[in-house]
Design an enzyme around this catalytic site. Sequence first.
Site, PDB file in Angstrom:
ATOM      1  N   GLU A 204      -0.461  -5.030   6.233  1.00  0.00           N
ATOM      2  CA  GLU A 204       0.865  -5.142   5.596  1.00  0.00           C
ATOM      3  C   GLU A 204       1.750  -6.121   6.358  1.00  0.00           C
ATOM      4  O   GLU A 204       2.470  -6.930   5.768  1.00  0.00           O
ATOM      5  CB  GLU A 204       1.535  -3.768   5.538  1.00  0.00           C
ATOM      6  CG  GLU A 204       0.892  -2.843   4.515  1.00  0.00           C
ATOM      7  CD  GLU A 204       1.437  -1.431   4.542  1.00  0.00           C
ATOM      8  OE1 GLU A 204       1.412  -0.780   3.498  1.00  0.00           O
ATOM      9  OE2 GLU A 204       1.879  -0.965   5.607  1.00  0.00           O
TER      10      GLU A 204
ATOM     11  N   THR B 201       0.853  -1.199   0.000  1.00  0.00           N
ATOM     12  CA  THR B 201       0.000   0.000   0.000  1.00  0.00           C
ATOM     13  C   THR B 201       0.886   1.245   0.000  1.00  0.00           C
ATOM     14  O   THR B 201       1.980   1.231   0.561  1.00  0.00           O
ATOM     15  CB  THR B 201      -0.893  -0.010   1.255  1.00  0.00           C
ATOM     16  OG1 THR B 201      -1.761  -1.148   1.176  1.00  0.00           O
ATOM     17  CG2 THR B 201      -1.746   1.249   1.363  1.00  0.00           C
TER      18      THR B 201
ATOM     19  N   ALA C  26       7.886   1.603   2.085  1.00  0.00           N
ATOM     20  CA  ALA C  26       8.231   1.806   3.498  1.00  0.00           C
ATOM     21  C   ALA C  26       8.406   3.300   3.744  1.00  0.00           C
ATOM     22  O   ALA C  26       8.657   4.066   2.808  1.00  0.00           O
ATOM     23  CB  ALA C  26       9.509   1.065   3.861  1.00  0.00           C
ATOM     24  N   ASP C  27       8.275   3.685   4.999  1.00  0.00           N
ATOM     25  CA  ASP C  27       8.506   5.083   5.380  1.00  0.00           C
ATOM     26  C   ASP C  27       9.961   5.315   5.771  1.00  0.00           C
ATOM     27  O   ASP C  27      10.486   6.404   5.550  1.00  0.00           O
ATOM     28  CB  ASP C  27       7.565   5.462   6.526  1.00  0.00           C
ATOM     29  CG  ASP C  27       6.115   5.308   6.103  1.00  0.00           C
ATOM     30  OD1 ASP C  27       5.710   5.979   5.156  1.00  0.00           O
ATOM     31  OD2 ASP C  27       5.411   4.461   6.691  1.00  0.00           O
TER      32      ASP C  27
ATOM     33  N   GLY D  95       2.672   4.721   7.280  1.00  0.00           N
ATOM     34  CA  GLY D  95       2.346   6.102   6.904  1.00  0.00           C
ATOM     35  C   GLY D  95       1.021   6.180   6.151  1.00  0.00           C
ATOM     36  O   GLY D  95       0.294   7.167   6.247  1.00  0.00           O
ATOM     37  N   GLY D  96       0.701   5.105   5.445  1.00  0.00           N
ATOM     38  CA  GLY D  96      -0.565   5.049   4.713  1.00  0.00           C
ATOM     39  C   GLY D  96      -1.671   4.392   5.526  1.00  0.00           C
ATOM     40  O   GLY D  96      -2.788   4.204   5.028  1.00  0.00           O
TER      41      GLY D  96
END
Length: 230
Positions: free
Chosen positions: A105, A28, A85-86, A98-99
Amino acid sequence: MDAKQLKIEAARVALEHVEDGMRLGIGTGSTAEEFVRLLAVKVADGLSIIGVPTSERTAALCTELGVPLSTLEETPELDLTIDGADEIDPQLGLIKGGGGALLREKIVAAASEKMLVIADASKLVDTLGKFPLPIEVNEFGLGATKIAIAKVAADLGLEGPLEIRMTNGKPFVTDGGHLIIDASFGRIPDTRALSDALHAIPGVVEHGLFLGLADAAVVAEAGHGVRTVR
Ligand code: 5RP
């Protein structure tokens, strides 16, 4: 090369790891969406895969673009998950969420033989934590859960604001019906200790530290091309 193009480049290299017949976890976020767009072209060209999406948002995009989907109930073991990934540290520890999709996930990544992260180089860090850590929590007992999070963090020398994620003036609600606390602890030297301590809090559903899950990261950097970090 702009940020979007870097995401596309990372997604393009990751797609080379996708083989006919694979059961694929699909991530995502904006980078994962670029991957879905490229994957959909391959599927239209005859690539046969079955995807398990990590969010309703990804499921909708896959459906729109004709990527065949299954669920983790029907397909509980996956060959490969590709996700963004953040933050990514040198041991391939990640901050994700973050999403807002961190729970699905993590479940999907854990059900996969391999996890490949796709990102631009801005996501690489020496130590995780500059990006606020998303913590998915049950709405019930929110106040008590916040106090418990602050306490375990303080025991590890961490402090910082714990903010309920908002969207359009209302609390953001995850696909699982939970809330997210974004914890701005700053650098987290002992990620494993924080992960274990957060898991021990009853109101915490899951958190965005992904430790020991990623096998490699495909990283695109302006002027340096795409490299795979293992
Ligand atoms: C969603 C995630 C995303 O993978 C992460 O936020 C990165 O997103 P983007 O590719 O848009 O930077 O963890 O929960």
